[in-house]
Write a protein that holds these residues in place. Structure first.
Motif, PDB file in Angstrom:
ATOM      1  N   PRO A 167       9.568  -0.515   3.254  1.00  7.56           N
ATOM      2  CA  PRO A 167       8.775  -0.840   2.064  1.00  7.56           C
ATOM      3  C   PRO A 167       8.647  -2.367   1.949  1.00  7.56           C
ATOM      4  CG  PRO A 167      10.987  -0.267   1.426  1.00  7.56           C
ATOM      5  CD  PRO A 167      10.873   0.078   2.884  1.00  7.56           C
ATOM      6  N   PRO A 168       7.682  -2.832   1.181  1.00 11.15           N
ATOM      7  CA  PRO A 168       7.426  -4.257   1.007  1.00 11.15           C
ATOM      8  C   PRO A 168       8.660  -5.109   0.721  1.00 11.15           C
ATOM      9  CG  PRO A 168       5.721  -3.018  -0.043  1.00 11.15           C
ATOM     10  CD  PRO A 168       6.783  -2.025   0.355  1.00 11.15           C
ATOM     11  N   CYS A 169       9.507  -4.624  -0.170  1.00  7.64           N
ATOM     12  CA  CYS A 169      10.691  -5.406  -0.530  1.00  7.64           C
ATOM     13  C   CYS A 169      11.560  -5.675   0.692  1.00  7.64           C
ATOM     14  CB  CYS A 169      11.503  -4.662  -1.591  1.00  7.64           C
ATOM     15  SG  CYS A 169      11.928  -2.956  -1.176  1.00  7.64           S
ATOM     16  N   MET A 170      11.743  -4.663   1.527  1.00  2.00           N
ATOM     17  CA  MET A 170      12.592  -4.818   2.700  1.00  2.00           C
ATOM     18  C   MET A 170      11.908  -5.643   3.787  1.00  2.00           C
ATOM     19  SD  MET A 170      15.214  -3.404   1.587  1.00  2.00           S
ATOM     20  CE  MET A 170      15.496  -2.448   0.098  1.00  2.00           C
TER      21      MET A 170
ATOM     22  N   GLY B 241      16.866   0.244 -10.084  1.00  2.00           N
ATOM     23  CA  GLY B 241      17.950  -0.721 -10.066  1.00  2.00           C
ATOM     24  C   GLY B 241      17.479  -2.078  -9.588  1.00  2.00           C
ATOM     25  N   ILE B 242      16.664  -2.067  -8.553  1.00  2.00           N
ATOM     26  CA  ILE B 242      16.149  -3.317  -7.985  1.00  2.00           C
ATOM     27  C   ILE B 242      15.291  -4.061  -8.997  1.00  2.00           C
ATOM     28  CG2 ILE B 242      14.550  -4.270  -6.287  1.00  2.00           C
ATOM     29  CD1 ILE B 242      15.497  -2.049  -4.362  1.00  2.00           C
ATOM     30  N   ILE B 243      14.515  -3.302  -9.746  1.00  2.00           N
ATOM     31  CA  ILE B 243      13.609  -3.911 -10.712  1.00  2.00           C
ATOM     32  C   ILE B 243      14.302  -4.327 -12.007  1.00  2.00           C
ATOM     33  CG2 ILE B 243      11.680  -3.406 -12.258  1.00  2.00           C
ATOM     34  CD1 ILE B 243      10.497  -1.709  -9.950  1.00  2.00           C
TER      35      ILE B 243
ATOM     36  N   CYS C 135      11.693  -6.666  -6.101  1.00  2.00           N
ATOM     37  CA  CYS C 135      10.520  -5.852  -5.767  1.00  2.00           C
ATOM     38  C   CYS C 135       9.259  -6.704  -5.853  1.00  2.00           C
ATOM     39  CB  CYS C 135      10.417  -4.682  -6.748  1.00  2.00           C
ATOM     40  SG  CYS C 135       8.875  -3.742  -6.595  1.00  2.00           S
ATOM     41  N   PRO C 136       8.553  -6.849  -4.740  1.00  8.08           N
ATOM     42  CA  PRO C 136       7.328  -7.659  -4.705  1.00  8.08           C
ATOM     43  C   PRO C 136       6.337  -7.274  -5.792  1.00  8.08           C
ATOM     44  CG  PRO C 136       7.994  -7.082  -2.506  1.00  8.08           C
ATOM     45  CD  PRO C 136       8.840  -6.262  -3.444  1.00  8.08           C
ATOM     46  N   PHE C 137       6.212  -5.979  -6.030  1.00 10.81           N
ATOM     47  CA  PHE C 137       5.253  -5.514  -7.029  1.00 10.81           C
ATOM     48  C   PHE C 137       5.638  -5.974  -8.424  1.00 10.81           C
ATOM     49  CE2 PHE C 137       5.019  -2.116  -3.699  1.00 10.81           C
ATOM     50  CZ  PHE C 137       3.784  -2.522  -3.196  1.00 10.81           C
ATOM     51  N   ARG C 138       6.929  -6.207  -8.603  1.00  9.70           N
ATOM     52  CA  ARG C 138       7.415  -6.607  -9.916  1.00  9.70           C
ATOM     53  C   ARG C 138       7.690  -8.112 -10.002  1.00  9.70           C
ATOM     54  NH1 ARG C 138      10.452  -6.803 -14.688  1.00  9.70           N
ATOM     55  NH2 ARG C 138       9.480  -8.830 -15.045  1.00  9.70           N
TER      56      ARG C 138
ATOM     57  N   GLN D 204       3.032  -0.539 -13.186  1.00  2.00           N
ATOM     58  CA  GLN D 204       3.302   0.771 -12.594  1.00  2.00           C
ATOM     59  C   GLN D 204       3.697   0.546 -11.138  1.00  2.00           C
ATOM     60  OE1 GLN D 204      -0.682   2.414 -13.934  1.00  2.00           O
ATOM     61  NE2 GLN D 204       0.655   4.104 -14.605  1.00  2.00           N
ATOM     62  N   TYR D 205       4.885  -0.005 -10.985  1.00  2.00           N
ATOM     63  CA  TYR D 205       5.376  -0.370  -9.655  1.00  2.00           C
ATOM     64  C   TYR D 205       5.523   0.816  -8.713  1.00  2.00           C
ATOM     65  CZ  TYR D 205       6.520  -4.008 -12.968  1.00  2.00           C
ATOM     66  OH  TYR D 205       6.444  -4.916 -13.979  1.00  2.00           O
ATOM     67  N   ASP D 206       5.959   1.944  -9.289  1.00  6.45           N
ATOM     68  CA  ASP D 206       6.113   3.124  -8.448  1.00  6.45           C
ATOM     69  C   ASP D 206       4.770   3.574  -7.873  1.00  6.45           C
ATOM     70  OD1 ASP D 206       5.172   3.733 -10.926  1.00  6.45           O
ATOM     71  OD2 ASP D 206       6.361   5.566 -11.176  1.00  6.45           O
TER      72      ASP D 206
ATOM     73  N   ALA E 116       2.160   1.628  -7.462  1.00  7.60           N
ATOM     74  CA  ALA E 116       1.711   0.569  -6.552  1.00  7.60           C
ATOM     75  C   ALA E 116       2.333   0.799  -5.177  1.00  7.60           C
ATOM     76  CB  ALA E 116       2.128  -0.791  -7.090  1.00  7.60           C
ATOM     77  N   CYS E 117       3.631   1.054  -5.165  1.00  8.01           N
ATOM     78  CA  CYS E 117       4.336   1.262  -3.903  1.00  8.01           C
ATOM     79  C   CYS E 117       3.897   2.545  -3.205  1.00  8.01           C
ATOM     80  CB  CYS E 117       5.846   1.289  -4.144  1.00  8.01           C
ATOM     81  SG  CYS E 117       6.823   1.049  -2.647  1.00  8.01           S
ATOM     82  N   THR E 118       3.656   3.560  -3.993  1.00  7.83           N
ATOM     83  CA  THR E 118       3.213   4.833  -3.418  1.00  7.83           C
ATOM     84  C   THR E 118       1.845   4.675  -2.756  1.00  7.83           C
ATOM     85  OG1 THR E 118       4.416   6.080  -5.109  1.00  7.83           O
ATOM     86  CG2 THR E 118       2.689   7.252  -3.901  1.00  7.83           C
TER      87      THR E 118
ATOM     88  N   LEU F  71       6.095  10.337  -5.832  1.00 10.94           N
ATOM     89  CA  LEU F  71       6.143   8.909  -6.123  1.00 10.94           C
ATOM     90  C   LEU F  71       7.333   8.274  -5.408  1.00 10.94           C
ATOM     91  CD1 LEU F  71       5.434   8.579  -9.959  1.00 10.94           C
ATOM     92  CD2 LEU F  71       3.978   7.822  -8.057  1.00 10.94           C
ATOM     93  N   ILE F  72       7.151   7.063  -4.973  1.00  7.64           N
ATOM     94  CA  ILE F  72       8.252   6.333  -4.340  1.00  7.64           C
ATOM     95  C   ILE F  72       9.146   5.777  -5.440  1.00  7.64           C
ATOM     96  CG2 ILE F  72       8.903   4.332  -2.974  1.00  7.64           C
ATOM     97  CD1 ILE F  72       7.609   6.502  -1.323  1.00  7.64           C
ATOM     98  N   THR F  73      10.397   6.169  -5.404  1.00  5.55           N
ATOM     99  CA  THR F  73      11.333   5.661  -6.412  1.00  5.55           C
ATOM    100  C   THR F  73      12.572   5.056  -5.782  1.00  5.55           C
ATOM    101  OG1 THR F  73      12.499   7.785  -6.596  1.00  5.55           O
ATOM    102  CG2 THR F  73      10.604   7.448  -8.036  1.00  5.55           C
ATOM    103  N   HIS F  74      12.577   5.050  -4.464  1.00  5.32           N
ATOM    104  CA  HIS F  74      13.752   4.522  -3.758  1.00  5.32           C
ATOM    105  C   HIS F  74      13.319   4.010  -2.382  1.00  5.32           C
ATOM    106  CE1 HIS F  74      17.666   4.179  -1.947  1.00  5.32           C
ATOM    107  NE2 HIS F  74      18.267   4.585  -3.049  1.00  5.32           N
ATOM    108  N   PRO F  75      13.742   2.798  -2.036  1.00  9.34           N
ATOM    109  CA  PRO F  75      13.376   2.212  -0.743  1.00  9.34           C
ATOM    110  C   PRO F  75      13.693   3.127   0.442  1.00  9.34           C
ATOM    111  CG  PRO F  75      14.335   0.543  -2.114  1.00  9.34           C
ATOM    112  CD  PRO F  75      14.558   1.860  -2.827  1.00  9.34           C
ATOM    113  N   ASN F  76      14.837   3.794   0.384  1.00  5.21           N
ATOM    114  CA  ASN F  76      15.215   4.668   1.484  1.00  5.21           C
ATOM    115  C   ASN F  76      14.356   5.929   1.546  1.00  5.21           C
ATOM    116  OD1 ASN F  76      18.004   3.104   0.892  1.00  5.21           O
ATOM    117  ND2 ASN F  76      17.847   3.687   3.042  1.00  5.21           N
TER     118      ASN F  76
HETATM  119  S1  SF4 Z   1       8.816  -0.132  -5.355  1.00 10.45           S
HETATM  120 FE1  SF4 Z   1      10.828   0.271  -4.715  1.00 10.45          FE
HETATM  121  S2  SF4 Z   1      10.464   0.324  -2.612  1.00 10.45           S
HETATM  122 FE2  SF4 Z   1       8.505  -0.244  -3.202  1.00 10.45          FE
HETATM  123  S3  SF4 Z   1       8.852  -2.341  -3.035  1.00 10.45           S
HETATM  124 FE3  SF4 Z   1       9.400  -2.174  -5.096  1.00 10.45          FE
HETATM  125  S4  SF4 Z   1      11.470  -1.772  -4.774  1.00 10.45           S
HETATM  126 FE4  SF4 Z   1      10.874  -1.764  -2.707  1.00 10.45          FE
END
Ligand code: SF4
Length: 253
Positions: free
Chosen positions: A61-64, A144-146, A159-162, A193-195, A197-199, A216-221
């Motif tokens: 994902p973007p953050c990683m 948690g990250i956000i 989180c890049p989106f946030r 709506q970060y979830d 955006a990531c999805t 919806l993506i709710t966890h990087p893993n």
């Molecule tokens: S939404 Fe979750 S996975 Fe997607 S970038 Fe933000 S933190 Fe990483």
RNA sequence: GGCGGC
DNA sequence: GCCGCCAACATA
């Protein structure tokens, strides 16, 4: 020649999947020396630090991606990233030894190795449950990250989106997505709506229709697992039709 | 990074 | 300056 073409595509696809070594070749004894405390699904293949650079492209994902790039470029990660990225890597199956080696290889380009294990060794082992209470740590979720431990201006975690200004966010997304796709994603981001955006990011980069992921993506893993699942499916589909005319049309990206 | 020990 | 210990949580 169709066949040859098919094999080539297949090879590329397999490089992106982590299921390279045949499962059948890896008997259960291949896991000796490693420890799995439940969070690692069985049947998965051992990931080495050398596979990371390939996996980042399609499955992180973007953050990683952000932190991985920073690590490669600066040969260093601040505390927040070391933890967020380190736990994620552990989550995808990177062993303690591989994680330790991967970080040392990089950090050691700027600092003496003895300082490395004096400074970072303990914490890395701790994440894997090899120090202190000896309890393996689990990766942080998007929430948690956000929500906690927000990145400062010099940090690369979060989180890049946030945490990225929409300007910078667009710039980053522009390298791998079309303009209209970037707009849709940043729209969600600006709307907090970060979830979503990531999805969308996941769907676009995996060439799925919008909403095609079905969750919806709710966890990087989770992002990583779903990506690997899709890649594996495409490899299977490819093998099933290889040699056929269909192969030529198939867009495996 | 925070907390703690010398 | 040297050192130890902690946090997390998707998930079929
Ligand atoms: S939404 Fe979750 S996975 Fe997607 S970038 Fe933000 S933190 Fe990483």
């Amino acid at each position: 020649m169709y066949i040859q073409r098919a094999y080539k595509h297949l090879a590329i696809l397999e490089e992106e999947g982590r299921l390279l070594p045949r499962l059948s070749l890896l008997a259960n004894n291949a896991y000796s020396g490693k420890e799995y405390n439940g969070e690692t699904t069985d049947g998965q293949i051992i990931i080495t630090r050398h596979m990371i650079d390939k996996l980042v492209v399609r499955s992180f994902p973007p953050c990683m991606k952000q932190m991985h790039k920073h690590l490669r470029v600066n040969h260093h990660l601040k505390y927040g990233a070391r933890r967020q990225y380190g736990l994620f890597l552990k989550g995808i199956g990177l062993s303690l030894d591989e994680a330790m080696a991967m970080m040392r290889d990089e950090f050691t380009k700027k600092i003496p190795s003895d300082k490395f294990d004096k400074e970072y060794g303990y914490n890395i082992r701790y994440m894997y449950g090899k120090e202190g209470r000896r309890v393996p740590q689990t990766a942080m979720s998007c929430a948690g990250i956000i929500l906690r431990n927000p990145p400062s201006a010099v940090d690369c975690h979060g989180c890049p989106f946030r945490h990225c200004e929409t300007g910078l966010l667009k710039q980053k997304l522009a390298s791998e997505l079309k303009k209209d796709q970037v707009e849709k994603i940043t729209q969600f981001a600006e709307n907090n709506q970060y979830d979503k955006a990531c999805t969308r990011y996941f769907e676009f980069t995996h060439h799925l229709e919008e909403g095609g992921l079905g969750q919806l993506i709710t966890h990087p893993n989770q992002f990583f697992e779903e990506s690997q699942k899709i890649i594996a499916e495409r490899i299977a589909a490819k093998k099933a039709t290889q040699g056929g005319a269909e192969v030529e049309k198939m867009d495996t990206q």
